[in-house]
Write a protein that holds these residues in place. Structure first.
Motif, mmCIF file in Angstrom:
data_model
loop_
_atom_site.group_PDB
_atom_site.id
_atom_site.type_symbol
_atom_site.label_atom_id
_atom_site.label_comp_id
_atom_site.label_asym_id
_atom_site.label_seq_id
_atom_site.Cartn_x
_atom_site.Cartn_y
_atom_site.Cartn_z
ATOM 1 N N SER A 224 2.220 8.198 -9.513
ATOM 2 C CA SER A 224 3.550 7.709 -9.886
ATOM 3 C C SER A 224 4.577 8.027 -8.811
ATOM 4 N N TYR A 225 4.553 9.254 -8.311
ATOM 5 C CA TYR A 225 5.494 9.622 -7.250
ATOM 6 C C TYR A 225 5.238 8.826 -5.978
ATOM 7 N N LYS A 226 3.972 8.608 -5.648
ATOM 8 C CA LYS A 226 3.658 7.847 -4.427
ATOM 9 C C LYS A 226 4.131 6.396 -4.538
ATOM 10 N N SER A 227 4.150 5.855 -5.749
ATOM 11 C CA SER A 227 4.542 4.452 -5.941
ATOM 12 C C SER A 227 6.033 4.287 -6.194
ATOM 13 N N CYS A 228 6.751 5.390 -6.194
ATOM 14 C CA CYS A 228 8.197 5.364 -6.440
ATOM 15 C C CYS A 228 8.930 5.052 -5.136
ATOM 16 N N PRO A 229 9.977 4.318 -5.115
ATOM 17 C CA PRO A 229 10.745 3.700 -6.191
ATOM 18 C C PRO A 229 10.347 2.251 -6.481
ATOM 19 N N GLU A 230 9.380 1.717 -5.709
ATOM 20 C CA GLU A 230 9.056 0.303 -5.898
ATOM 21 C C GLU A 230 8.437 0.002 -7.258
ATOM 22 N N TRP A 231 7.516 0.834 -7.713
ATOM 23 C CA TRP A 231 6.780 0.528 -8.944
ATOM 24 C C TRP A 231 7.151 1.433 -10.112
ATOM 25 N N ASN A 232 7.803 2.536 -9.847
ATOM 26 C CA ASN A 232 8.206 3.468 -10.904
ATOM 27 C C ASN A 232 9.609 3.973 -10.634
ATOM 28 N N LYS A 233 10.292 4.325 -11.705
ATOM 29 C CA LYS A 233 11.603 4.959 -11.561
ATOM 30 C C LYS A 233 11.385 6.460 -11.385
ATOM 31 N N ARG A 234 12.281 7.070 -10.645
ATOM 32 C CA ARG A 234 12.155 8.504 -10.381
ATOM 33 C C ARG A 234 12.174 9.305 -11.694
ATOM 34 N N GLY A 235 12.979 8.879 -12.656
ATOM 35 C CA GLY A 235 13.032 9.574 -13.951
ATOM 36 C C GLY A 235 11.686 9.567 -14.654
ATOM 37 N N THR A 236 10.988 8.440 -14.603
ATOM 38 C CA THR A 236 9.654 8.350 -15.206
ATOM 39 C C THR A 236 8.694 9.297 -14.502
ATOM 40 N N CYS A 237 8.799 9.354 -13.180
ATOM 41 C CA CYS A 237 7.945 10.266 -12.405
ATOM 42 C C CYS A 237 8.194 11.712 -12.812
ATOM 43 N N HIS A 238 9.470 12.078 -12.982
ATOM 44 C CA HIS A 238 9.810 13.452 -13.371
ATOM 45 C C HIS A 238 9.279 13.774 -14.777
ATOM 46 N N ILE A 239 9.411 12.826 -15.692
ATOM 47 C CA ILE A 239 8.905 13.036 -17.054
ATOM 48 C C ILE A 239 7.395 13.232 -17.021
ATOM 49 N N PRO B 203 0.811 -1.225 0.000
ATOM 50 C CA PRO B 203 0.000 0.000 0.000
ATOM 51 C C PRO B 203 0.846 1.277 0.000
ATOM 52 N N PHE B 204 0.516 2.159 -0.919
ATOM 53 C CA PHE B 204 1.192 3.449 -1.014
ATOM 54 C C PHE B 204 0.199 4.573 -1.264
ATOM 55 N N LEU B 205 -1.088 4.232 -1.389
ATOM 56 C CA LEU B 205 -2.066 5.196 -1.859
ATOM 57 C C LEU B 205 -3.441 4.867 -1.303
ATOM 58 N N CYS B 206 -4.217 5.883 -1.024
ATOM 59 C CA CYS B 206 -5.615 5.690 -0.651
ATOM 60 C C CYS B 206 -6.347 5.098 -1.863
ATOM 61 N N ARG B 207 -7.100 4.030 -1.640
ATOM 62 C CA ARG B 207 -7.777 3.318 -2.722
ATOM 63 C C ARG B 207 -8.692 4.240 -3.526
ATOM 64 N N ASN B 208 -9.343 5.172 -2.852
ATOM 65 C CA ASN B 208 -10.269 6.076 -3.538
ATOM 66 C C ASN B 208 -9.562 7.043 -4.479
#
Length: 177
Positions: free
Chosen positions: A86-101, A28-33
């Motif tokens: 994307s930022y909330k799921s970083c670094p487990e599910w996304n790379k920081r570079g992808t989040c920045h893009i 869990p990294f995010l509120c489901r709603n």
């Protein structure tokens, strides 16, 4: 073609929603709603695109323009929310570079939507017809440029999902239904 694009956009948003739902159930990294609200906002944007496709600018201008406004505003809100996810799921599910893009595209689209709406309002509804001798209004030109920036922002943003989608199997979606 716009109707097909609206349907494909909604399908892409739903797949993204399911991916985030699965990721969030595993760690869990995010509120489901938040994920669900993001999906609803994106679907409303796609409905706006369907309205644009169904009501031509030359026949039912106010409905067409309302659909375009819904598409752009809700589309920008959708990509902003997805950037936050994307930022909330970083670094487990996304790379920081992808989040920045993703966030860069979201911010650029957000910045372009305001002058697009303001300039279109200054030109006035129904005055987008041009005659060959007539010079375009600078407001019309600015609005058109901003509209294209936002449209390309959407396309580019959706392309950033390719890596996320590449590791998915249909079996993954059935587990969380």
């Amino acid at each position: 073609m716009i109707s097909v694009t609206a349907m494909l956009g909604a399908a892409t948003m739903y797949v993204r929603y399911k991916i985030v739902q699965i990721q969030n159930s595993r760690s869990p990294f995010l509120c489901r709603n938040f994920n669900f609200v993001s999906l609803l906002i994106g679907i409303i944007g796609c409905i706006g695109m369907g309205i644009v496709a169904s009501f031509q600018e030359t026949s039912v201008l106010k409905v067409h323009d309302t659909g375009a406004l819904v598409t752009f505003v809700f589309g920008v809100i959708y990509i902003l929310l997805q950037s936050i996810i994307s930022y909330k799921s970083c670094p487990e599910w996304n790379k920081r570079g992808t989040c920045h893009i993703r966030m860069s595209i979201s911010v650029l689209s957000s910045l372009a939507i305001f002058p697009m709406i303001i300039c279109a309002s200054l030109v006035g509804i129904g005055t987008f017809k041009c005659e060959p001798d007539e010079e375009l209004s600078p407001y019309h030109q600015a609005s058109a440029v901003c509209e294209w920036i936002v449209a390309f922002g959407f396309v580019t943003y959706f392309l950033t999902f390719i890596r996320d989608f590449s590791g998915c199997k249909f079996e993954d979606f059935n587990r969380t239904s």
